[in-house]
Design an enzyme around this catalytic site. Sequence first.
Site, PDB file in Angstrom:
ATOM      1  N   TYR A 124      22.441  71.200  12.806  1.00  0.00           N
ATOM      2  CA  TYR A 124      21.668  72.091  13.678  1.00  0.00           C
ATOM      3  C   TYR A 124      22.223  73.514  13.689  1.00  0.00           C
ATOM      4  O   TYR A 124      21.735  74.351  14.427  1.00  0.00           O
ATOM      5  CB  TYR A 124      21.663  71.535  15.109  1.00  0.00           C
ATOM      6  CG  TYR A 124      20.914  70.241  15.247  1.00  0.00           C
ATOM      7  CD1 TYR A 124      21.294  69.126  14.516  1.00  0.00           C
ATOM      8  CD2 TYR A 124      19.831  70.123  16.104  1.00  0.00           C
ATOM      9  CE1 TYR A 124      20.627  67.931  14.634  1.00  0.00           C
ATOM     10  CE2 TYR A 124      19.150  68.924  16.228  1.00  0.00           C
ATOM     11  CZ  TYR A 124      19.561  67.837  15.485  1.00  0.00           C
ATOM     12  OH  TYR A 124      18.898  66.645  15.604  1.00  0.00           O
ATOM     13  N   LYS A 171      29.922  58.424  10.359  1.00  0.00           N
ATOM     14  CA  LYS A 171      29.608  57.841   9.047  1.00  0.00           C
ATOM     15  C   LYS A 171      30.695  58.314   8.082  1.00  0.00           C
ATOM     16  O   LYS A 171      30.411  58.877   7.014  1.00  0.00           O
ATOM     17  CB  LYS A 171      28.191  58.299   8.632  1.00  0.00           C
ATOM     18  CG  LYS A 171      27.620  57.589   7.425  1.00  0.00           C
ATOM     19  CD  LYS A 171      27.025  56.241   7.745  1.00  0.00           C
ATOM     20  CE  LYS A 171      26.558  55.549   6.479  1.00  0.00           C
ATOM     21  NZ  LYS A 171      26.044  54.182   6.717  1.00  0.00           N
ATOM     22  N   ASP A 204      24.972  53.439  11.778  1.00  0.00           N
ATOM     23  CA  ASP A 204      23.889  52.455  11.589  1.00  0.00           C
ATOM     24  C   ASP A 204      24.188  51.179  12.392  1.00  0.00           C
ATOM     25  O   ASP A 204      23.291  50.616  13.032  1.00  0.00           O
ATOM     26  CB  ASP A 204      23.650  52.145  10.096  1.00  0.00           C
ATOM     27  CG  ASP A 204      24.925  52.123   9.273  1.00  0.00           C
ATOM     28  OD1 ASP A 204      25.912  52.762   9.680  1.00  0.00           O
ATOM     29  OD2 ASP A 204      24.953  51.462   8.229  1.00  0.00           O
ATOM     30  N   ASP A 228      21.296  63.040  18.787  1.00  0.00           N
ATOM     31  CA  ASP A 228      19.879  63.328  19.035  1.00  0.00           C
ATOM     32  C   ASP A 228      19.054  62.049  18.845  1.00  0.00           C
ATOM     33  O   ASP A 228      18.256  61.660  19.703  1.00  0.00           O
ATOM     34  CB  ASP A 228      19.436  64.417  18.035  1.00  0.00           C
ATOM     35  CG  ASP A 228      18.114  65.037  18.411  1.00  0.00           C
ATOM     36  OD1 ASP A 228      17.542  64.650  19.448  1.00  0.00           O
ATOM     37  OD2 ASP A 228      17.632  65.906  17.659  1.00  0.00           O
TER      38      ASP A 228
END
Length: 334
Positions: A124, A171, A204, A228
């Site tokens: 972002y 991740k 995940d 988000d």
Amino acid sequence: MAHTITLIPGDGIGPEVAAATRTVLEASGVAIEWEVLNAGAEVAEKRGTTLPDEVLESIRKNKVALKGPIGTPIGKGFRSVNVTLRQALDLYSNVRPIRSLPGVEPRFEGTDIVIVRENTEDLYAGLELMIMPGIAQSIKLITERGCTRICEYAFEYAERMKRKRVSVVHKANIMKLSDGLLLECFRKVARAHPTIEPAEVIVDACAMQMVKNANKLDVIVTENLYGDILSDLGAGLVGGLGIVPGANIGVDAAVFEAVHGTAPDIAGKGLANPTALVQSATMMLYHLGEVDAARKMERGLLATFARGVRTADLGGTAGTAEFTEALANEVARA
Ligand code: NAI
């Protein structure tokens, strides 16, 4: 002594849910003097800017604001007020408690987690370019300073709110440098907060865990994009946009706001659910140190839902006025 707080009612259903929230806050007994200033699409029509300078000045002075949803006019030259506020006031921490209310989404009853999302970095940061026709690049910006301060915020929040665990969501198995940096900072900050249990969860797996056994995660701390997505998943778990509150916290200022938008389809019809902004106001009371009033707001809301008083978005029949009256009465006697 009364707290002076900036109130931005916003557009669409904003003024309706803001008025309802003021009524409920009054019932909690807390003394607030409001500085009411507006921003958003309607202001832009008259003033040519969505965010007049006096709004930022008022928040800088009062250090705390309560904000309704704001529409961004479609067309060139108008930046989103939300993005501008976060950047201008360096509101780096986005805090979203995901808590179920009695009878709303029985499958996820008892859900109680908090997502702390970094609000200024990651994909972002707006660093995008076309390398050549057909190849676009977005830069994921992650800094040691950004990771450290969001992890510190999450651990301090966990301590203050008597939570047990902070789970960093990452991740780093794939993005070894950027998400690896988050992990490194998380481990360092965790060592300074030995009463809180640290946990590491890959993003995940976190999505699945949120649906199967969310409470194990307790407080999640994560980067902007993961936060988000996961926070909207969280909103879905507990009944949707009309419920979930949010806070944008920086060093010098804090802006409390519902997560939902201006709901143009129901604006002005007396149907809006004020729960999300009311819960944001409860977070504001904790931030101000008004713990007794905050607890009254929480108990009153639980009692109202337990009685089955609900607005149409949650399958109920109450309009904004009826719901607000019931809630204010419960808060006053909570
Ligand atoms: P939205 O959240 O306004 O509406 C989505 C659906 O949820 C609608 O059916 C609406 O009626 C319902 N809904 C939302 N809040 C509700 C409430 N409190 N009570 C009952 N029902 C509720 O999202 P949408 O339609 O995508 O956006 C509309 C406008 O809001 C856009 O201009 C957008 O830019 C702005 N927006 C502003 C935000 C903010 O200021 N924080 C956040 C999201 C959108």
